[in-house]
Structures are given as C-alpha cells and as structure tokens.
Scaffold this motif. Structure first.
Motif, PDB file in Angstrom:
ATOM      1  N   ALA A 160       4.925   7.257  10.100  1.00  0.00           N
ATOM      2  CA  ALA A 160       4.198   8.186   9.220  1.00  0.00           C
ATOM      3  C   ALA A 160       3.027   7.441   8.580  1.00  0.00           C
ATOM      4  CB  ALA A 160       5.124   8.740   8.151  1.00  0.00           C
ATOM      5  N   ALA A 161       1.962   8.183   8.285  1.00  0.00           N
ATOM      6  CA  ALA A 161       0.757   7.539   7.745  1.00  0.00           C
ATOM      7  C   ALA A 161       0.679   7.704   6.230  1.00  0.00           C
ATOM      8  CB  ALA A 161      -0.473   8.154   8.390  1.00  0.00           C
ATOM      9  N   TYR A 162      -0.104   6.825   5.592  1.00  0.00           N
ATOM     10  CA  TYR A 162      -0.435   6.996   4.178  1.00  0.00           C
ATOM     11  C   TYR A 162      -1.457   8.134   4.077  1.00  0.00           C
ATOM     12  CZ  TYR A 162       1.472   2.305   3.254  1.00  0.00           C
ATOM     13  OH  TYR A 162       2.285   1.219   3.128  1.00  0.00           O
ATOM     14  N   PRO A 163      -1.425   8.932   3.025  1.00  0.00           N
ATOM     15  CA  PRO A 163      -2.413  10.016   2.900  1.00  0.00           C
ATOM     16  C   PRO A 163      -3.750   9.537   2.331  1.00  0.00           C
ATOM     17  CG  PRO A 163      -0.824  10.169   1.121  1.00  0.00           C
ATOM     18  CD  PRO A 163      -0.421   8.984   1.957  1.00  0.00           C
ATOM     19  N   TYR A 164      -4.138   8.293   2.624  1.00  0.00           N
ATOM     20  CA  TYR A 164      -5.440   7.762   2.191  1.00  0.00           C
ATOM     21  C   TYR A 164      -5.753   6.600   3.114  1.00  0.00           C
ATOM     22  CZ  TYR A 164      -2.118   4.676  -0.047  1.00  0.00           C
ATOM     23  OH  TYR A 164      -1.069   3.848  -0.268  1.00  0.00           O
ATOM     24  N   PRO A 165      -7.022   6.184   3.197  1.00  0.00           N
ATOM     25  CA  PRO A 165      -7.357   5.078   4.098  1.00  0.00           C
ATOM     26  C   PRO A 165      -6.542   3.838   3.757  1.00  0.00           C
ATOM     27  CG  PRO A 165      -9.319   6.028   3.091  1.00  0.00           C
ATOM     28  CD  PRO A 165      -8.154   6.644   2.402  1.00  0.00           C
ATOM     29  N   GLU A 166      -6.132   3.104   4.748  1.00  0.00           N
ATOM     30  CA  GLU A 166      -5.252   1.973   4.494  1.00  0.00           C
ATOM     31  C   GLU A 166      -5.952   0.848   3.728  1.00  0.00           C
ATOM     32  OE1 GLU A 166      -1.944   0.127   7.281  1.00  0.00           O
ATOM     33  OE2 GLU A 166      -2.275   2.248   7.058  1.00  0.00           O
ATOM     34  N   MET A 167      -5.177   0.192   2.861  1.00  0.00           N
ATOM     35  CA  MET A 167      -5.750  -0.904   2.091  1.00  0.00           C
ATOM     36  C   MET A 167      -5.446  -2.227   2.786  1.00  0.00           C
ATOM     37  SD  MET A 167      -2.656   0.070   1.074  1.00  0.00           S
ATOM     38  CE  MET A 167      -1.073  -0.739   0.990  1.00  0.00           C
ATOM     39  N   HIS A 168      -6.157  -3.246   2.379  1.00  0.00           N
ATOM     40  CA  HIS A 168      -5.995  -4.566   2.984  1.00  0.00           C
ATOM     41  C   HIS A 168      -4.699  -5.231   2.520  1.00  0.00           C
ATOM     42  CE1 HIS A 168      -6.767  -8.550   4.361  1.00  0.00           C
ATOM     43  NE2 HIS A 168      -6.965  -9.031   3.162  1.00  0.00           N
ATOM     44  N   LYS A 169      -4.383  -5.098   1.257  1.00  0.00           N
ATOM     45  CA  LYS A 169      -3.275  -5.848   0.678  1.00  0.00           C
ATOM     46  C   LYS A 169      -2.846  -5.164  -0.606  1.00  0.00           C
ATOM     47  CE  LYS A 169      -2.683 -10.838   0.286  1.00  0.00           C
ATOM     48  NZ  LYS A 169      -3.429 -12.086   0.136  1.00  0.00           N
ATOM     49  N   ASP A 170      -1.575  -5.270  -0.977  1.00  0.00           N
ATOM     50  CA  ASP A 170      -1.288  -4.765  -2.313  1.00  0.00           C
ATOM     51  C   ASP A 170      -0.912  -5.847  -3.308  1.00  0.00           C
ATOM     52  OD1 ASP A 170       0.793  -3.092  -0.406  1.00  0.00           O
ATOM     53  OD2 ASP A 170       1.849  -4.260  -1.932  1.00  0.00           O
ATOM     54  N   ILE A 171      -1.225  -5.555  -4.547  1.00  0.00           N
ATOM     55  CA  ILE A 171      -1.079  -6.536  -5.621  1.00  0.00           C
ATOM     56  C   ILE A 171      -0.279  -5.882  -6.748  1.00  0.00           C
ATOM     57  CG2 ILE A 171      -2.347  -7.969  -7.274  1.00  0.00           C
ATOM     58  CD1 ILE A 171      -4.821  -7.536  -5.345  1.00  0.00           C
ATOM     59  N   PRO A 172       0.963  -6.339  -6.972  1.00  0.00           N
ATOM     60  CA  PRO A 172       1.709  -5.790  -8.107  1.00  0.00           C
ATOM     61  C   PRO A 172       1.132  -6.296  -9.425  1.00  0.00           C
ATOM     62  CG  PRO A 172       3.128  -7.087  -6.641  1.00  0.00           C
ATOM     63  CD  PRO A 172       1.724  -7.350  -6.241  1.00  0.00           C
ATOM     64  N   ILE A 173       0.951  -5.397 -10.373  1.00  0.00           N
ATOM     65  CA  ILE A 173       0.438  -5.756 -11.703  1.00  0.00           C
ATOM     66  C   ILE A 173       1.447  -5.251 -12.728  1.00  0.00           C
ATOM     67  CG2 ILE A 173      -1.403  -5.376 -13.398  1.00  0.00           C
ATOM     68  CD1 ILE A 173      -2.514  -6.894 -11.068  1.00  0.00           C
ATOM     69  N   PHE A 174       2.190  -6.179 -13.331  1.00  0.00           N
ATOM     70  CA  PHE A 174       3.143  -5.799 -14.374  1.00  0.00           C
ATOM     71  C   PHE A 174       2.477  -5.941 -15.734  1.00  0.00           C
ATOM     72  CE2 PHE A 174       5.920  -6.973 -10.944  1.00  0.00           C
ATOM     73  CZ  PHE A 174       6.956  -6.053 -11.042  1.00  0.00           C
ATOM     74  N   LEU A 175       2.434  -4.850 -16.488  1.00  0.00           N
ATOM     75  CA  LEU A 175       2.018  -4.961 -17.879  1.00  0.00           C
ATOM     76  C   LEU A 175       3.302  -5.112 -18.679  1.00  0.00           C
ATOM     77  CD1 LEU A 175      -0.650  -2.105 -17.946  1.00  0.00           C
ATOM     78  CD2 LEU A 175      -0.882  -4.473 -17.171  1.00  0.00           C
ATOM     79  N   GLY A 176       3.349  -6.085 -19.569  1.00  0.00           N
ATOM     80  CA  GLY A 176       4.590  -6.330 -20.303  1.00  0.00           C
ATOM     81  C   GLY A 176       4.317  -6.753 -21.731  1.00  0.00           C
ATOM     82  N   GLU A 177       5.397  -7.127 -22.410  1.00  0.00           N
ATOM     83  CA  GLU A 177       5.272  -7.596 -23.791  1.00  0.00           C
ATOM     84  C   GLU A 177       6.064  -8.889 -23.948  1.00  0.00           C
ATOM     85  OE1 GLU A 177       5.709  -4.471 -26.997  1.00  0.00           O
ATOM     86  OE2 GLU A 177       6.202  -3.284 -25.229  1.00  0.00           O
ATOM     87  N   TRP A 178       5.525  -9.794 -24.715  1.00  0.00           N
ATOM     88  CA  TRP A 178       6.157 -11.098 -24.946  1.00  0.00           C
ATOM     89  C   TRP A 178       6.484 -11.287 -26.425  1.00  0.00           C
ATOM     90  CZ3 TRP A 178       8.182 -15.294 -22.662  1.00  0.00           C
ATOM     91  CH2 TRP A 178       8.320 -16.458 -23.453  1.00  0.00           C
ATOM     92  N   TRP A 179       7.707 -11.720 -26.687  1.00  0.00           N
ATOM     93  CA  TRP A 179       8.091 -12.120 -28.048  1.00  0.00           C
ATOM     94  C   TRP A 179       8.360 -13.616 -28.033  1.00  0.00           C
ATOM     95  CZ3 TRP A 179       9.235  -7.188 -26.441  1.00  0.00           C
ATOM     96  CH2 TRP A 179       9.072  -6.146 -27.370  1.00  0.00           C
TER      97      TRP A 179
END
Ligand SMILES: *[C@@H]1O[C@H](CO)[C@@H](O)[C@H](O)[C@H]1NC(C)=O
Ligand SMILES: *[C@@H]1O[C@H](CO)[C@@H](O)[C@H](O)[C@H]1NC(C)=O
Ligand SMILES: *[C@@H]1O[C@H](CO)[C@@H](O)[C@H](O)[C@H]1NC(C)=O
Ligand SMILES: *[C@@H]1O[C@H](CO)[C@@H](O)[C@H](O)[C@H]1NC(C)=O
Ligand SMILES: *[C@@H]1O[C@H](CO)[C@@H](O)[C@H](O)[C@H]1NC(C)=O
Ligand SMILES: *[C@@H]1O[C@H](CO)[C@@H](O)[C@H](O)[C@H]1NC(C)=O
Ligand SMILES: *[C@@H]1O[C@H](CO)[C@@H](O)[C@H](O)[C@H]1NC(C)=O
Ligand SMILES: *[C@@H]1O[C@H](CO)[C@@H](O)[C@H](O)[C@H]1NC(C)=O
Ligand SMILES: *[C@@H]1O[C@H](CO)[C@@H](O)[C@H](O)[C@H]1NC(C)=O
Ligand SMILES: *[C@@H]1O[C@H](CO)[C@@H](O)[C@H](O)[C@H]1NC(C)=O
Ligand SMILES: *[C@@H]1O[C@H](CO)[C@@H](O)[C@H](O)[C@H]1NC(C)=O
Length: 470
Positions: A160-179
């Motif tokens: 099955a295909a993605y419903p958008y042009p394929e990307m080169h690479k994916d990059i996870p971006i976690f936004l978080g909080e530090w105590w």
C-alpha cells in the motif's frame, strides 16, 4: 521453495514494492518486517543522565532516553516483553492504539492490569487496526512517563502507498519536560502538600533543553539534512503537562497527519501540539546551506498558572553548510508568545481528516446517549496523613474531577474486577451531567465544587457503524 516459482506475477510485484518501501526508510532494520508478528524486549533500568548541570538517575527503557522506536505496519500484532529491573512498579501504555477487543494490554495501572513488580516481566500483545502514522508508548504509572517513552511508527500495509509523495527519511522529534529533581519525589511531595506541581525546569527536544540553557549546548540534538530532500518530522508531545508551539527557522512545515491518522495537508510556519498528541509534518530542505534552530515553547492560556517561557532548541544542519558557519549561532525560529491563544486556535482550526476512500473517517453515526462531562480542578479535604501546607484553602488539597467525581485507584485492577463481578471496586453510576450547570466557556471557576471521592466509572459500549461492539 516450489511455492516461489508458482507465485503469481501480481504477488511478486507486491513483494518488490515492499522492498522499495523498505529501502526508502533508512532507519528501519530490514529484518523487522519478515512476518506479521514482531517481538521487542524492553528492559526498564535506572540510568544516570545530566541536564542543566544536574545529574540524576532516571528510569529508561534499554538505557535510552527517549526510548526505542516500535515499528509496525497497519494491522500488525506486536509483542513487547517488559522486564522491570527498576526499583518500583511500572506499566506501559500504547498511546492511541485502539486495540479492539484487547483491553488487557492497554496498560494504565490498576485500570486494565496490576503493575509489573520490580524483578518481574510482562509481555504486552499490541493489536494494531486502522492506525497509520505516528503514535507513541509511555509508562502509565505515577510520573514514570516523564522519561519512559518512545515512538510507534505504523507504516501502510505491504504494497500500500502513502497518500503523499514519499519522504527521504523520518526524524522523531520528542517534545518533553525536564525536572532537576526526581519526578517520583516530585509526585509524592505534591500529594503530601496538596498544592500544584512544581513547573518543569526546561522543555526539551529529544531529551535535550538545547543551546539556550546552561550546561546544555554539548548535548543539543542535531539533525543533518541534504539539500533538495524532503524529511518527515514525527513530532510527539511527551511532556507531562505543557502544550507547545514548535517551528523550524526559515522553513515552513506541511502537516499531513496526527495521532495515527492522515490529515488534509496544509502548510504553516509553526504547529501547536497538545500534551500526548503527535503530528506528522513534512519539511523540504530547500533553504540556504546553513544551520537553523528547531524550537519549542509552552502554550498556556491561563495567565494565573505559572509557566516557564524559555525555549528548547535543536539544530537542523545542511550537510553542505560551509564549516565556517559552525561558529555563528543558527537562525532563531519565530514562535508565538506563550499566551497567544489566537495563534493556537488558528492552527487547530485547520486540522481536517484526509477522509478519502482509502482512509475513511469511520465515526459512529447513531448516538444512543448524550452526556455533558465537565473536567475541572477542585479541592478535596486534606487526608489524614497529608500536610496540605501548600493546599489552595486551609485544610484542603487540589484534585481533578469529571462531573465532580474524582478517581481513587483501587488495590486490584478494575478490568479484572469487572469481569469477575467483584463487588465494591467500582460502581457503574458515573453521572451523565455535572451537578451544577454554569457557563462552561467562561474563564475562571464558576463556583467552588467539592468532591465525591471514589472510583466511579462509566461503562461505555462503543459500536462502529460497520460491525459489532469492541
Ligand atoms: C514471526 O517471526 C518470529 C521471530 O522470527 C517468530 O517467533 C514467529 O513465530 C513468527 N510469526 C509468524 C506468524 O510467522
Ligand atoms: C548514578 O550516580 C550515582 C551517584 O551520583 C551512583 O551512586 C550510581 O551508581 C550511578 N548509577 C549508575 C547506574 O551509573
Ligand atoms: C505493586 O504491584 C503489585 C502487583 O501488581 C501490587 O500488589 C502492589 O500493591 C503495588 N505496589 C504499589 C506501591 O502500588
Ligand atoms: C518472565 O516472567 C515469567 C513469569 O511470569 C518467568 O517464568 C520468566 O522466566 C521471566 N523471563 C525473564 C526473561 O525474566
Ligand atoms: C525558565 O527556566 C530556566 C532554566 O531552568 C530558568 O533559568 C529561567 O529563570 C526560567 N524562567 C522563568 C520565566 O521561569
Ligand atoms: C511559508 O509560507 C508563507 C505563507 O504561505 C510564505 O509567505 C513564505 O514565503 C513561506 N516560507 C518559506 C520559507 O517557504
Ligand atoms: C518571559 O518571561 C519574562 C519574565 O516574566 C519576560 O520578561 C519575557 O519577556 C518573557 N519572554 C517571552 C519570549 O515571552
Ligand atoms: C497515607 O494514608 C494512606 C491510607 O489513608 C496509606 O495508604 C499511605 O500509606 C499513607 N502514607 C503515608 C506516607 O503514611
Ligand atoms: C489553618 O487551620 C489550622 C487548624 O484548623 C489553624 O490552626 C490555622 O491557623 C489555619 N491557618 C490559616 C492561615 O488560616
Ligand atoms: C459564557 O461565557 C462566554 C465567555 O466569557 C461569553 O462569551 C458568553 O456570553 C457567556 N454565556 C452566557 C450565557 O453568559
Ligand atoms: C461535589 O461532591 C461533594 C462531595 O461528595 C459534595 O459535597 C458537593 O456537594 C458536590 N457538588 C455539587 C455541586 O453537587
């Protein structure tokens, strides 16, 4: 191997498409998709880390913070064996995975299971159905999820295909909080004092506060990009409380998905992402060869509640950027101010499901029961062994409620009690309306609402319009 020779041409073609898709995704190990069941081992351990010049032990999975990524395809079943080598109970939750008819593996402690004790292990069977995109997993016990979390990447079915042009690479971006303090101590102290939680010392991007914080420059998350390529940022807000604005200096972002479902694409200068949400955004690396800040800052509307308005950063580095630019600071991203409600609502108003034949929006069409549920923070009388020295009114503590009912965790898990008809654990009498009607959209509290403490819960029967109950 006779079967291969007799394989119809169409099936071979599908296999080839599968290989092409697998090659397009550099971060995915080739062996991960051999069959429909994948197995992961998650070892919970304490790991020492240093941020903002403070060293502390945090709980991690396999020593990683953020934790490892789970890869799946639409409709897969994945097994995760969690080995608890920490010093406290823990459970894990698969955030946004519907898990039809699979409630025992959802994860919230004392709701669908008893926690995994130190030294024990527990294998979760995670059933994917129509999710496709980015989801995430996190601890669902106490405040453990502050550091025990990771991404779930769900690709389309083989062929099955993605419903958008394929990307080169994916990059996870976690936004978080530090105590700087231990989050378990923070939780215990807050429960004792009856006050509000101490705000985090910094927001983070992939576990790092970034260049604008003390002692943090060395660890700043850096991502190399090649000019002319398109990247998919899988942005996950793993923060405990903060909604956040996120932007990349000099680059627009095309939003294509959220919470494991596709959206009608739209292009923006920044996104707003609530705690627990995910957003898939495409970034075209088509700017001058240089370095650009990725930035995240809290969005909060209630000016009465303290927030830290500082900015977490990461750096997007073009691989063809001249080395001389390493000395000059990257371009700063343009983010809305902390209280910019207009910017936040203008963004969320643009979210629309893709709703195509391949990705229908399958919501129940018939309503059986209508409810009004108010979510509020109210006050409870102080418990026998609580100091409540930081409570809102003398002798009281803060607690959250739904329709004036607060949740108290029982000593056995509610799902088990329900199936074994155990009495006295929960009552299916959750009110369908709040006890008081007031102006629900007016700012500020309408009236002081006091609590009914007890584990009341709602038995909800959910039916899809194409099949039976889940
Ligand atoms: C998938 O592969 C794993 C590991 O190789 C194996 O244990 C499992 O039985 C396989 N499952 C199926 C359905 O073939
Ligand atoms: C973490 O640091 C403390 C002291 O700061 C030390 O006692 C402990 O052994 C360290 N733990 C690990 C797992 O390295
Ligand atoms: C830890 O988990 C066990 C078993 O799931 C449970 O009996 C015990 O009460 C839990 N301890 C705490 C402190 O929650
Ligand atoms: C996992 O727990 C089971 C008991 O639930 C035990 O038999 C098994 O040895 C444990 N496995 C590991 C690798 O610790
Ligand atoms: C935000 O946090 C940083 C680092 O922890 C601190 O230096 C700064 O004073 C805080 N700012 C506000 C407005 O609380
Ligand atoms: C981003 O989008 C805005 C509005 O569509 C446009 O004016 C601007 O030129 C775009 N910026 C870049 C860097 O593509
Ligand atoms: C952050 O808060 C400080 C102190 O309240 C204020 O001086 C500063 O202008 C704020 N910065 C932003 C970017 O909102
Ligand atoms: C406080 O009281 C509750 C029961 O009311 C008990 O479970 C808990 O262990 C007590 N905590 C302390 C710190 O004494
Ligand atoms: C809070 O209540 C205690 C006991 O009822 C009382 O001694 C104390 O003076 C009160 N404090 C305030 C600030 O009202
Ligand atoms: C409720 O509060 C909102 C926001 O302040 C206001 O616009 C609206 O007129 C109020 N509705 C009533 C019925 O008072
Ligand atoms: C909310 O619950 C508390 C505790 O049961 C009760 O005293 C209070 O009257 C309730 N509030 C309303 C508005 O019914």
């Amino acid at each position: 191997m006779g079967g291969v020779a007799k394989m119809p041409a169409a099936a071979l073609w599908l296999l080839l498409v599968g290989v092409v898709v697998a090659l397009g995704v550099a971060a995915t190990p080739a062996h991960a998709f051999r069959n429909k069941t994948n197995h992961y081992d998650f070892i919970i351990t304490e790991t020492n880390v240093t941020r903002l010049c403070h060293e502390k032990a945090i709980l991690t999975v396999n020593g990683q913070f953020p934790g490892p990524t789970i890869h799946a395809r639409r409709g897969d079943v994945v097994f995760v064996n969690v080995h608890n080598r920490g010093r406290k109970n823990i459970t894990l939750h698969w955030h946004g995975v519907d898990q039809p008819r699979n409630p025992w593996f959802d994860g919230p402690e004392f709701i669908t299971q008893c926690p995994i004790r130190p030294g024990a292990n527990f294998t979760y069977r995670i059933v994917f159905s129509d999710e496709e995109g980015t989801l995430w997993w996190h601890a669902h016990s106490d405040f453990d999820r502050a550091t025990v979390h990771g991404a779930i990447v769900v690709r389309p079915k083989l062929g099955a295909a993605y419903p958008y042009p394929e990307m080169h690479k994916d990059i996870p971006i976690f936004l978080g909080e530090w105590w700087n303090v231990d989050v378990q101590h923070l939780l215990e102290e807050t429960m004792q004092s009856g006050g509000d939680f101490k705000i985090s010392d910094a927001n983070t991007i992939n576990g790092q506060p970034g260049d604008l914080f003390p002692c943090s420059r060395k660890g700043t998350f850096r991502v190399p990009v090649e000019r002319g390529r398109t990247y998919m940022l899988r942005v996950i807000n793993a923060g405990l409380t903060n909604d956040m604005f996120f932007a990349v200096a000099g680059h627009n972002l095309t939003v294509i998905g959220s919470d494991g479902h596709y959206l009608r694409p739209f292009t923006v200068g920044h996104i707003m992402i609530a705690a627990g949400q995910t957003m898939n955004v495409l970034l075209h690396a088509d700017r001058a060869a240089s370095r650009y800040y990725m930035a995240a800052r809290t969005f909060a509307t209630n000016s009465e509640i303290p927030v830290n308005n500082s900015t977490a950063t990461a750096v997007l580095e073009y691989t063809d950027a001249p080395p001389s630019s390493a000395g000059t600071p990257p371009a700063l991203a343009d983010l809305p101010a902390v209280g910019d409600l207009g910017a936040a609502t203008a963004y969320t108003a643009r979210l629309r499901s893709l709703a195509t034949d391949g990705h229908p929006v399958d919501v129940p069409a018939r309503v059986d029961e209508r409810m009004v549920v108010t979510v509020s923070v109210n006050v409870l009388p102080c418990g026998a062994n609580e100091t409540c020295d930081d409570g809102p009114i003398n002798g009281t503590r803060f607690a959250a409620s739904l329709n004036n009912v607060s949740f108290v965790a029982p000593a056995v898990d509610i799902l088990d009690a329900y199936y074994s008809s155990m009495r006295g654990v929960s009552e299916p009498d959750f009110p369908g309306r709040p006890p008081l009607a007031y102006n629900f959209t007016a700012p500020g509290p309408a009236e002081e609402l006091w609590f009914r403490a007890g584990p009341d819960f709602l038995v909800a029967q959910y039916e899809k319009n194409n099949g039976g109950p889940h």
